[in-house]
Design an enzyme around this catalytic site. Sequence first.
Site, mmCIF file in Angstrom:
data_model
loop_
_atom_site.group_PDB
_atom_site.id
_atom_site.type_symbol
_atom_site.label_atom_id
_atom_site.label_comp_id
_atom_site.label_asym_id
_atom_site.label_seq_id
_atom_site.Cartn_x
_atom_site.Cartn_y
_atom_site.Cartn_z
ATOM 1 N N ASP A 333 0.764 -1.107 0.165
ATOM 2 C CA ASP A 333 -0.039 0.101 -0.045
ATOM 3 C C ASP A 333 0.785 1.244 0.024
ATOM 4 O OD1 ASP A 333 -2.976 0.997 0.292
ATOM 5 O OD2 ASP A 333 -1.910 1.842 1.994
ATOM 6 N N GLU A 362 1.601 0.266 -4.843
ATOM 7 C CA GLU A 362 0.954 1.517 -5.302
ATOM 8 C C GLU A 362 2.041 2.717 -5.334
ATOM 9 O OE1 GLU A 362 -3.530 2.218 -3.779
ATOM 10 O OE2 GLU A 362 -2.007 2.239 -2.324
#
Length: 682
Positions: A333, A362
């Site tokens: 993340d 990400e």
Amino acid sequence: MTMTELYSTEEFERKYTYSGSDLGARWTKEKTLFRVWAPTAKSVKVNLYRSGNPGVEDRIAQIEMKSAVAGTWIAEAEGDQNGVYYTYTVELDEGIREACDPYAVTTGVNGRRAMVLDLDSTDPEGWAEDRNPNAGKRITDAVIYELHVRDLSVDENSGITNKGKFLGVIEEGTRTPEGVPTGLDHIKSMGITHLHLLPSYDYGSVDEAHPELPQFNWGYDPVNYNVPEGSYATDPYRGEVRVKEMKQMIQGLHRAGISVILDVVYNHVYDGKTFCFNQIVPEYFSRTHNGHYSNGSGCGNDTASERSMVHKYIVDSVKYWADEYHIDGFRFDLVGLIDVDTINELVDSVRAKHPDVIFYGEGWSMSTEMTKPDVAMATQHNACRTPNFAYFSDTLRDVLRGSVFDDWAYGYVAGAEGQEELVKKCFMGHPDWCPSPAQTVNYASCHDNMSLFDRLTKSRPDESFADRVRMNNLAAAVYLLAQGVPFMQAGEELLRSKPLPGGGFEHNSYASPDSVNSIKWGDLHKPEYAANADYYRGLIAFRKAHPTLRLTSEEAVREQIHAMEGLDANVVGFHLRGSADDPAAAIIVLYNPNKTPTTVQLPNGRWNICIADRTAGTEPLMSVEGGVSVAPISACVLTLAPVQKSAKKVEKEKLPLLLGAAAAVTAALGGAAALIKRLTKK
Ligand code: CA
């Protein structure tokens, strides 16, 4: 100089970086050894408790710890301590604090007290033989399916007994009331290779003590990084249960041929102030300046991965999940908040033992207040600095469905014009930021933002349901056949929707009720939904059957794939020369987002149509020569049999015509020769 400035100095790091692998509680039958890193503490004690419940006064003993190397403190407890709960009491300038162990391997309810655990006793039968079922494959061979543990089973039509639990993920033989397979059987039938689970470590926003309450969270709020989430276990109070059941789930998935990816959230914690690491070493884990927490994550704090003992903590944690739980992949993340050195070291150290583990995240560029100068972060734009780490392609996502920042915008599949060049770049696995097809994760939907079908409904309310389904399928045909790593949100194949009770659609369902988030199995027997799932199955099977779609280097892509010229506006097509191990000598992939059919001339030879209109698979639907008509809003994919195969054989294999009129073939078009010249490699 403030203490938090001191933490990031070379001098502090030289003196207080501990490199051993024994932090936490090390259990043996004879005794348990404790080691905790607390360089600024004046004293540290271990508290032993009978139960894991915070607030219950059942302390068995308190043991004074001894100061040891590099800012660590050690103690030992004689005898078999398996199942005993513990915390540390740390005396600091800031006061006396009691905290959980950052290296806890399990905890009691809600993650407040760690538990000493004989880890081997939690191994399910046959665990020693448990392996990654996709060992030997590369990241571009993966087909990733993103799932929240609870979403899979909570729907009343799931037929699954262990609703919302790890064990619910591996129930077999479950059916809807209409008799359609659900849960694991459905996932297996899709042909995916990797199941990506939303955060499954211990997170803070669901009260494990009250399972009767309506509670839901995605779980991007870490409390204990190395502990499974208690609300997914059948008993959150007994620390060994969550460990055992998570291992059972992983083993069950491996037996079903599915590798397991964990969604990990090292970039921030549930609460910076109360996070156990920050309790023990004040503000060390997070980027702070004079008590102010950097907040690039938007979640109240950012992890100071650039500090040596945070760096070590993240590397140790990822290694632990790969070693102890046999995890086959990690999704990071907001990895743009973590430095490239930490990412490269964790990738290398996991791969040294488990060469098939895959990594992606990400890689958005974030604004964060670093504690050291000149630290490079793991962003898309630094992709060449993390060569074994892939990044989500928001480029492809946005070109397919429209900008993520505008719910009304629509993309290539829904009629946006002038997108051809971007679609070509993405299909070839090199959006501008991406140096290699092995570094782009291609997708049209994930847990964030609206589901693909909701977005199509929102942005194209003027279109019919049937045409929106075609748009959905066209998006899938782009990202599932593109060079790179295909990734889909669970249920996208069932036209998953997250409708709001008052109308409209939820685009951030992180804490929405089950009624919004759950996978609605009751739709699956309806013909339009079943046909959609079949189409996805066909695309996935086709990708898996053709190594040419799964190249690993930009050089190979340049050599083997060429965009076709002279097509109608908005139509995009590719000629792919088959890799040596591909059953096809060549493949042609055509995308037509227009509302009218388009005719494309084919290079010489007899081409087998495998994907057309609303049908996809590996078997030829029919064969054509000269040219092909591509139905409105659809993909068409053709393969050329290798030359050694005799024409007679192809004739024999030719299947009956299965296509509707929309995909009718216009054979023997003139002018094919000129095209062949352009397409054939010399
Ligand atoms: Ca929890």
